[in-house]
Design an enzyme around this catalytic site. Structure first.
Site, short mmCIF file in Angstrom:
data_model
loop_
_atom_site.label_atom_id
_atom_site.label_comp_id
_atom_site.label_asym_id
_atom_site.label_seq_id
_atom_site.Cartn_x
_atom_site.Cartn_y
_atom_site.Cartn_z
N LYS A 159 -5.30 4.57 8.67
CA LYS A 159 -4.31 5.46 8.34
C LYS A 159 -4.59 6.86 8.00
O LYS A 159 -3.74 7.84 8.22
CB LYS A 159 -3.91 5.02 6.53
CG LYS A 159 -3.31 3.48 6.63
CD LYS A 159 -3.22 2.90 5.21
CE LYS A 159 -2.61 1.52 5.22
NZ LYS A 159 -2.15 1.09 3.96
N SER A 201 0.66 -1.19 -0.01
CA SER A 201 -0.06 0.04 -0.04
C SER A 201 0.81 1.26 0.18
O SER A 201 0.07 2.60 -0.25
CB SER A 201 -0.88 -0.17 1.08
OG SER A 201 -0.10 0.00 2.22
#
Length: 334
Positions: free
Chosen positions: A270, A225
C-alpha cells in the site's frame, strides 16, 4: 513458444500472488445528502492486489521483490472456496463502512443511530453442530436466556462453556421465529481454535441511520482496511473546512465505531501504491502490541523507496484529524 507460455499461464499453483494494488480516490465512493464542502486535495484508500497463482506468476515472484507468494490455505482456511472468500471480504467491507460512518459522525458530534439486530449465519461449517439445524441467512437473536445483539455477544457467551454442553438458540428464518438445541463442539475439529462453538461464521446484523444520510459504493473491493479513509472523507463532507488542505492524503487502517484505528495486511504494497500516486501524507495504524508491525514496515518501505511522503502513525481517527489541522496551521504560518 507462445503455446508453452499460455499453458504455463493457465496451470494453477497452490499459492495466491500478492502485490501492490492502487491508490483510489475516496470522494466518488461516498455520497452524502446536502453536502457542499469543497475538497481541494484528495483522500485515497490503498489496496493490495491478490490473485490466484499460476506457474508464470510463481516464477516471477522469485525475482520480483514486490510479489509475495501466500499459500492458499493461509488465505482461504479449511474448506473455503475463492468465491466464498470474496463474498466474505465484501461483507467485511460493508461492516467496515458502517463503522466508518459511526466513527465520523461521533467525531463530528452529529446524530447517528446504531441498531443491533442479531447475528447472521454467514456460513455453516460442515461436520459441526450448527449443520444439523442452521442455514446461511438465519439470524440468531438469543442463546439460552441471553439476548444476542452482535457477534461479540455470541462469542463471549459460548467461550464460557465447554464442549459437550448444550445451548438453546432462538433465531429468525425468513421472518419466522424458530428454536433449536445444539451440543457444543471444539472448533479445532473444523480447523479453528480449540474452543467451544456451534460451527458458524457469524456476522453482526445492524442498521445505521444518520442525518444527513450517507452511502458508500466501493464496487467489489473487499476487506476492512479502508475504514479510516472512509471516515476522513465522511468527516470532510460533514464539516465546514477542508481537512485535505489541498494535499494528497493516502492511508489505511481498520476503524471501530468509536474511532480506534487497527492493523491491516500488506502495508508495504500500500505504501508503494500511494507513492505511485505522489501522495504527500500516508496515515498508518500505529504499532501498539508487540506483534504489530504496520508502522515499522511502512517507515522501512518508504525509506527503501526514497519517498518524501510523510508516514504518520495514528491510534485513532481523532489523531488523524489533529494532524491534518496542524498542516493547515503550518501552511498559514509558512
Amino acid at each position: 513458444m507462445a503455446i508453452a507460455f499460455v499453458i504455463l499461464f493457465m496451470v494453477p499453483v497452490p499459492y495466491y500472488i500478492v502485490q501492490p494494488g492502487s491508490a483510489l480516490e475516496v470522494r466518488p465512493m461516498v455520497q452524502m445528502e446536502d453536502t457542499s464542502n469543497v475538497e481541494k486535495g484528495t483522500f485515497y484508500m490503498t489496496t493490495v492486489s491478490m490473485r490466484e497463482g499460476n506457474v508464470i506468476g510463481y516464477l516471477l515472484a522469485h525475482v520480483d521483490s514486490w510479489m509475495d507468494l501466500v499459500p492458499k490455505e493461509d488465505v482461504l482456511g479449511q474448506g473455503e472456496d475463492p468465491e466464498h472468500y470474496q463474498y466474505m471480504q465484501e461483507e467485511v467491507m460493508r461492516q467496515s463502512q458502517q463503522n466508518a460512518v459511526l466513527a465520523a459522525f461521533r467525531q463530528a458530534g452529529r446524530p447517528a443511530e446504531e441498531r443491533l439486530l442479531g447475528v447472521e449465519v454467514f456460513r455453516v461449517l460442515s461436520g459441526m453442530p450448527a449443520a444439523e439445524a442452521l442455514k446461511e441467512g438465519d439470524i440468531i437473536q438469543q442463546v439460552d436466556d441471553h439476548k444476542i445483539g452482535q457477534a461479540e455477544d455470541l462469542l463471549t457467551y459460548l467461550s464460557e462453556k465447554k464442549p459437550g454442553e448444550q445451548v438453546q438458540l432462538l433465531f429468525n428464518r425468513n421472518g419466522d421465529k424458530e428454536e433449536t438445541t445444539l451440543t457444543l463442539a471444539s472448533l479445532a475439529a473444523s480447523g479453528g481454535e480449540d474452543r467451544p462453538g456451534i460451527g458458524i461464521e457469524p456476522v453482526t446484523l445492524r442498521k445505521v441511520e444518520t442525518d444527513p444520510k450517507v452511502s458508500i459504493q466501493a464496487d467489489k473491493i473487499g476487506g476492512p482496511s479502508a475504514g479510516l479513509m472512509f471516515s476522513l472523507e465522511i468527516l470532510n463532507q460533514l464539516g465546514d473546512r477542508d481537512l485535505t488542505n489541498g494535499l494528497q492524503v493516502a492511508g489505511t487502517g481498520t476503524i471501530s465505531p468509536d474511532g480506534d484505528v487497527g492493523q491491516i495486511g500488506g502495508i508495504q504494497h500500500k505504501i508503494l501504491a500511494a507513492e505511485r500516486e505522489h501522495a504527500d501524507i500516508f496515515f498508518v495504524p500505529a504499532d501498539v502490541e508487540p506483534q504489530d508491525s504496520n508502522e515499522k514496515k511502512a517507515k522501512a518501505t518508504a525509506k527503501e523507496l526514497g519517498s518524501d511522503m510523510a508516514i504518520v502513525p495514528v491510534h485513532t481517527l481523532n489523531e488523524a484529524v489533529q494532524y491534518l489541522d496542524q498542516q493547515r496551521g503550518a501552511q498559514k504560518t509558512s
